[in-house]
Design an enzyme around this catalytic site. Structure first.
Site, PDB file in Angstrom:
ATOM      1  N   TRP A  75      43.621  38.985 -20.695  1.00 42.33           N
ATOM      2  CA  TRP A  75      44.816  38.760 -19.866  1.00 42.33           C
ATOM      3  C   TRP A  75      45.914  38.037 -20.612  1.00 42.33           C
ATOM      4  O   TRP A  75      47.067  38.039 -20.194  1.00 42.33           O
ATOM      5  CB  TRP A  75      44.437  37.983 -18.590  1.00 42.33           C
TER       6      TRP A  75
ATOM      7  N   TYR B 195      47.448  25.424 -13.585  1.00 46.08           N
ATOM      8  CA  TYR B 195      47.616  24.345 -12.596  1.00 46.08           C
ATOM      9  C   TYR B 195      48.311  24.842 -11.339  1.00 46.08           C
ATOM     10  O   TYR B 195      48.174  24.261 -10.274  1.00 46.08           O
ATOM     11  CB  TYR B 195      48.362  23.164 -13.214  1.00 46.08           C
TER      12      TYR B 195
ATOM     13  N   THR C 266      43.304  13.308 -12.845  1.00 47.61           N
ATOM     14  CA  THR C 266      42.312  14.131 -12.153  1.00 47.61           C
ATOM     15  C   THR C 266      41.187  13.242 -11.628  1.00 47.61           C
ATOM     16  O   THR C 266      40.705  13.425 -10.503  1.00 47.61           O
ATOM     17  CB  THR C 266      41.754  15.202 -13.100  1.00 47.61           C
TER      18      THR C 266
ATOM     19  N   ASP D  62      61.224  27.852  10.302  1.00 49.49           N
ATOM     20  CA  ASP D  62      60.805  28.948   9.426  1.00 49.49           C
ATOM     21  C   ASP D  62      61.040  28.505   7.989  1.00 49.49           C
ATOM     22  O   ASP D  62      61.391  27.347   7.740  1.00 49.49           O
ATOM     23  CB  ASP D  62      61.601  30.240   9.724  1.00 49.49           C
TER      24      ASP D  62
ATOM     25  N   HIS E  67      49.302  27.228 -19.530  1.00 51.32           N
ATOM     26  CA  HIS E  67      48.644  26.027 -19.035  1.00 51.32           C
ATOM     27  C   HIS E  67      49.212  25.553 -17.703  1.00 51.32           C
ATOM     28  O   HIS E  67      48.459  25.343 -16.764  1.00 51.32           O
ATOM     29  CB  HIS E  67      48.572  24.911 -20.074  1.00 51.32           C
TER      30      HIS E  67
ATOM     31  N   SER F  98      42.727  17.825   0.080  1.00 53.78           N
ATOM     32  CA  SER F  98      43.197  16.540   0.596  1.00 53.78           C
ATOM     33  C   SER F  98      43.587  16.625   2.061  1.00 53.78           C
ATOM     34  O   SER F  98      43.738  15.596   2.724  1.00 53.78           O
ATOM     35  CB  SER F  98      44.405  16.056  -0.207  1.00 53.78           C
TER      36      SER F  98
ATOM     37  N   ARG G 236      32.733  35.892 -25.778  1.00 59.51           N
ATOM     38  CA  ARG G 236      33.240  36.520 -24.567  1.00 59.51           C
ATOM     39  C   ARG G 236      33.896  37.862 -24.910  1.00 59.51           C
ATOM     40  O   ARG G 236      34.145  38.153 -26.079  1.00 59.51           O
ATOM     41  CB  ARG G 236      34.244  35.599 -23.864  1.00 59.51           C
TER      42      ARG G 236
ATOM     43  N   HIS H 243      45.957  23.300 -26.870  1.00 58.55           N
ATOM     44  CA  HIS H 243      44.499  23.122 -26.862  1.00 58.55           C
ATOM     45  C   HIS H 243      43.789  24.455 -26.600  1.00 58.55           C
ATOM     46  O   HIS H 243      42.576  24.539 -26.706  1.00 58.55           O
ATOM     47  CB  HIS H 243      44.059  22.044 -25.864  1.00 58.55           C
ATOM     48  N   HIS H 244      44.555  25.479 -26.253  1.00 60.48           N
ATOM     49  CA  HIS H 244      43.975  26.810 -26.140  1.00 60.48           C
ATOM     50  C   HIS H 244      43.900  27.490 -27.500  1.00 60.48           C
ATOM     51  O   HIS H 244      43.449  28.624 -27.600  1.00 60.48           O
ATOM     52  CB  HIS H 244      44.812  27.687 -25.198  1.00 60.48           C
TER      53      HIS H 244
ATOM     54  N   SER I  53      58.883  37.821  -8.256  1.00 59.56           N
ATOM     55  CA  SER I  53      58.321  37.516  -6.949  1.00 59.56           C
ATOM     56  C   SER I  53      57.930  36.040  -6.846  1.00 59.56           C
ATOM     57  O   SER I  53      58.270  35.356  -5.877  1.00 59.56           O
ATOM     58  CB  SER I  53      57.099  38.410  -6.708  1.00 59.56           C
ATOM     59  N   SER I  54      57.238  35.538  -7.876  1.00 56.16           N
ATOM     60  CA  SER I  54      56.804  34.135  -7.854  1.00 56.16           C
ATOM     61  C   SER I  54      57.992  33.186  -7.850  1.00 56.16           C
ATOM     62  O   SER I  54      57.977  32.171  -7.158  1.00 56.16           O
ATOM     63  CB  SER I  54      55.961  33.810  -9.084  1.00 56.16           C
TER      64      SER I  54
ATOM     65  N   HIS J  38      40.486  42.425 -14.461  1.00 55.26           N
ATOM     66  CA  HIS J  38      39.852  41.467 -13.544  1.00 55.26           C
ATOM     67  C   HIS J  38      40.645  40.161 -13.541  1.00 55.26           C
ATOM     68  O   HIS J  38      40.982  39.624 -12.483  1.00 55.26           O
ATOM     69  CB  HIS J  38      38.401  41.220 -13.961  1.00 55.26           C
TER      70      HIS J  38
ATOM     71  N   LYS K 273      42.096  11.598  -8.475  1.00 56.19           N
ATOM     72  CA  LYS K 273      41.954  12.480  -7.314  1.00 56.19           C
ATOM     73  C   LYS K 273      40.506  12.557  -6.844  1.00 56.19           C
ATOM     74  O   LYS K 273      40.208  12.415  -5.658  1.00 56.19           O
ATOM     75  CB  LYS K 273      42.464  13.880  -7.647  1.00 56.19           C
TER      76      LYS K 273
ATOM     77  N   GLU L 225      50.467  27.450 -15.660  1.00 54.66           N
ATOM     78  CA  GLU L 225      50.038  28.518 -14.755  1.00 54.66           C
ATOM     79  C   GLU L 225      48.660  28.229 -14.143  1.00 54.66           C
ATOM     80  O   GLU L 225      48.443  28.442 -12.961  1.00 54.66           O
ATOM     81  CB  GLU L 225      50.032  29.848 -15.513  1.00 54.66           C
TER      82      GLU L 225
END
Lengths: 535, 288
Positions: free
Chosen positions: A143, A258, A329, A107, A254, A269, A451, A303-304, A170-171, A78, A332, A256
């Site tokens: 994941w 973002y 943040t 283009d 991290h 915006s 979890r 921090h993870h 690809s990315s 998932h 924003k 990622e």
């Protein structure tokens, strides 16, 4: 820079190719954008179905429907499918559609590579999906693919790893293309600080992608060699360290996350000023805030990992650095609010989703701030609290904004108006059910429910049931979205939209100066005037 | 550069062919790793398709470039593309350099009982006799006895070879700019030769490591980092030398002009990049 002209002498006929082949060999940014968006919608439903398997199993305590191993495969797949198959490709699809239009380019800069980056994504997704049918099942490690657990995966492991490589290539290709387009293809007069914020956020996102996708590729390559070629990178007996994997993964992970939120900010915006009928408040501070968030994303990864047993100095550093993210943040959120302040607002579906985004993303941000506090994170770590946190920043934030973007730009793309009543119904169903789904998970997490476990203690039963009900309502509400999108593409309400679609939208961004529906080729000659509404 | 227009190709068949090739290659490789019998055939088939794609796509680009279809602006896109690609490669190597740094400076000392990190309790409960040092194959002595790689023999010779090849590459570039085709071709021949010589010597070094020194990919963290770093670098040298061979072939065919030679530039940048990575390797893997 000389004038930008799309035509080459050999190609005067510019209609799309007929039939299915058009989609396979296309180099047109609009076609490729559509491919990305359709693909991501399909993956959204696939990943969503897996989420419903999870919520069905968790509807009440005990094991009802699936085996624990399969349950863990579901949480893993998932996440991988939603991150790499749904949210990221959806934003790349929007980038393909909108960046050339917003900067007045004919283009993308590298159209052939653009085609390849889409098809590599499909190839990567196929390899990943194929693991569901393999001996030993799909990866079930979460994941994050932490060793040593992930090394116990069956036949699926090398397929999952190569899938990550393909998705990464690809990315990176997509990101290189976006950067080259933005730096090299802007119409005369479109200076960097006149670009719509969506373009800015994607420029920064693309940089993040190029910087971290190779890091993830390196990490999974080491998993591969640890499993198949006797290396000891993550094996303490050989002098390696499983925690090293976590450091490398989150150095990727991290930035990622973002990657999924910065383009979200960009679309918000873009939409909010149009419906507030005001210029975006604090344009340049938005740009600087985005860049600051991107910079900070590289220096907060551990921090993870607060509970993994880091030296205390490391815990303190990562705690304070993480808290800093709240500042840009906050800038924003303040700017979006200030944009709406005293605006003559109307509440069409895209605006509704955007306002819900501002409120609910802020909520997700605050729980993030709670977890940045290292000592209290020991209580929240690996509980449903973190699940609630990141789903608030992904579902009512990224996914809501993707919905908003679809309602906002579909009339422009197709020339047809969506059904506003159905759109609003979709919004209210989603906005209410998403909170029924995720809000109770905060309580579950604080009370200590872990979890990635298919069963739980009976005291968690009530809130899990509420959450599962919310999940099924939210999931099935999205079929309404599918219906609305298909209906809009096939003629919508029958009302033909104007070129501007939304009142005064052409003051904000270039795409609204073009005809609706958009012709196959646009800005073959660069636009004469650049909108400057955001000043 | 006969045109001012931004060239946008309209039908691209190579990308999908390349994608299918790459996917079959990787699926084949995964099957090989799982011990499935269809693996090798799949992998070879995929590779063949992939190589055909590379040849076809690059030929197409070369033909288009020589017929003047690319404006200056298109050239800028290509240069940016190559620059950012090299940046992504830098990040890829950074992972393995980072791994080397982390294991040498953190995880191995922790396993040896230093500091207040997580490894200290591992040291006390599992391997109280382990003393931190480098090179090491860890407290479990994974892979058995080995002899670490020396610095001043082949590796130093290889350093000189790569540095020289950087010079010959630049000399060739000067030839191209000065319309001195002879110098261009001679410079490229020297560069490619030195590149393949490097790869050959590296292969000799590996052979010696495996047969005489007991040093393998499985020799704990030292073997892992040594072969991973030098192996990926060697692979990049191979790729770079192949790219330069193509550039040499095109130079011999009369391609490239002083004001338009993106392929040469890209190949040269790539070559200098593998050169710089090698210097990092020489310092951090072989010397320190």
């Amino acid at each position: 820079m000389s004038a930008v002209v799309a035509e080459h002498d050999d190609h005067h006929d510019h209609g799309p190719e007929k039939g299915l082949l058009r989609w396979i060999i296309t180099t047109n940014h609009k076609d490729i954008g559509t491919l990305y968006l359709v693909f991501s919608l399909a993956m959204f439903f696939l990943g969503g179905a897996m989420a419903l398997v999870i919520r069905a199993e968790l509807f009440e305590p005990g094991l009802q429907f699936v085996e624990p191993q399969f349950f863990n495969s579901m949480t893993t797949m998932h996440a991988l499918i939603m991150v790499f198959g749904a949210v990221m490709p959806a934003f790349v699809g929007l980038a393909n559609w909108m960046i050339p239009l917003m900067i007045g380019a004919p283009d993308m800069a590298l159209p052939r590579m653009n085609n390849m980056s889409f098809w590599l994504l499909v190839a990567g997704a196929l390899l990943l999906a194929s693991t569901l049918f393999m001996e030993g099942g799909a990866p079930a490690s979460g994941w994050t693919l932490y060793p040593p657990l992930v090394l116990q995966t069956g036949a699926a492991l090398p397929f999952a790893i190569f899938s990550v490589h393909l998705l990464g290539i690809s990315s990176i290709m997509g990101a290189i293309n976006i950067i080259a387009t933005i730096f090299n293809m802007r119409a005369p007069g479109m200076t960097l600080m006149k670009m719509p914020l969506f373009v800015w956020t994607w420029l920064i996102t693309a940089f993040l992608l190029i910087a971290v996708m190779p890091v993830f590729a390196g990490a999974v390559t080491m998993l591969l060699t640890d499993r198949f070629f006797d290396t000891s990178f993550f094996n303490a007996a050989g002098g390696g360290d499983p925690v090293l994997y976590q450091h490398i993964f989150w150095f990727f992970g991290h930035p990622e996350v973002y990657v999924m939120i910065l383009p979200t900010f960009g679309v918000a915006s873009t939409i909010i000023p149009v419906f507030a009928r005001k210029p975006l408040f604090g344009y340049s501070s938005m740009v600087y805030a985005t860049a600051s968030i991107a910079f900070l994303s590289f220096i907060v990864w551990a921090h993870h990992m607060f509970t993994v047993g880091m030296p205390i100095a490391g815990e303190l550093y990562f705690m304070y650095a993480t808290m800093l993210i709240a500042i840009p943040t906050g800038v924003k959120v303040f700017n979006w609010t200030a944009t709406m302040w005293k605006g003559s607002m109307t509440f069409e579906t895209p605006m509704l989703f955007s306002i819900a985004f501002v409120v609910l993303f802020t909520l997700g941000g605050f729980t993030g701030l709670m977890m940045s506090v290292a000592p209290s994170d020991f209580q929240y770590h690996d509980t449903y609290f973190i699940v609630a946190h990141f789903h608030y920043t992904l579902v009512p934030a990224s996914v809501f904004i993707l919905m908003a973007a679809a309602y906002f730009w579909l009339p422009k793309w197709t020339g047809n108006m969506y059904d506003e009543k159905l759109g609003q119904l979709h919004f209210w169903l989603s906005a209410i059910s998403v909170n029924v789904l995720f809000f109770p998970q905060h309580f579950l997490g604080l009370a200590g429910m872990p979890r990635r476990i298919p069963d739980y203690a009976v005291q968690f039963a009530d809130w899990n049931m509420v959450s599962s009900i919310g999940a099924f309502v939210f999931g099935f509400s999205q079929l309404l979205f599918l219906y609305i999108v298909i209906k809009t593409i096939r003629g919508g309400t029958g009302e033909k939209v104007t070129d501007e679609v939304w009142e005064d939208a052409s003051k904000h961004s270039l795409e609204w100066t073009l005809p609706s529906p958009l012709p196959y080729h646009t800005f073959t000659t660069p636009p004469k005037e650049i909108p400057t509404e955001h000043f | 550069m006969s045109t001012n227009a931004y060239y946008i190709p309209h039908k691209a068949t190579w990308p999908i062919i390349g994608t299918v090739g790459l996917m079959i290659t990787l699926a084949g490789f995964a099957n090989v790793l799982n011990g499935s019998s269809i693996g090798p055939a799949m992998m070879i088939m995929g590779l063949v398709v992939f190589i055909i794609m590379l040849a076809g796509w690059f030929t197409l680009q070369a033909v288009e470039s020589e017929s003047g279809m690319y404006s200056t602006q298109v050239g800028i896109s290509y240069r940016m593309g190559m620059m950012w690609f090299i940046f992504s490669e830098v990040m890829f190597f950074a992972v393995f350099f980072g791994t080397l740094w982390y294991t040498r400076n953190l995880s191995v000392p922790w396993l040896g009982g230093f500091g207040d990190g997580p490894g200290r309790s591992t040291h006390e409960t599992l391997w109280p006799a382990f003393e931190a040092m480098w090179p090491t194959n860890g407290p479990g002595e994974i892979g058995g006895e080995f002899e670490p790689m020396g610095t001043w023999g082949l590796p130093f010779l290889n350093t000189l070879i790569l540095l020289t090849s950087g010079v010959t590459c630049t000399w060739a570039h000067h030839g191209l700019l000065a319309k001195n085709r002879d110098q261009l071709i001679k410079g490229l021949i020297a560069t490619v030769t030195l590149g393949f010589l490097f790869v050959g010597l590296q292969a000799m070094e590996y052979h010696e490591a495996y047969t005489e020194m007991g040093l393998t990919l499985g020799s704990g963290i030292y073997g892992s980092t040594f072969f991973m770093l030098t192996g990926f670098h060697g692979l990049h040298v191979c790729v770079g030398a192949i790219i330069l061979s193509v550039v040499l072939f095109r130079s011999w065919k009369g391609h490239f002009k002083p004001e338009n030679h993106f392929a040469f530039e890209a190949a040269a940048w790539y070559w200098h990049f593998v050169d710089v990575v090698w210097l990092g390797l020489f310092v951090f893997v072989y010397m320190m």
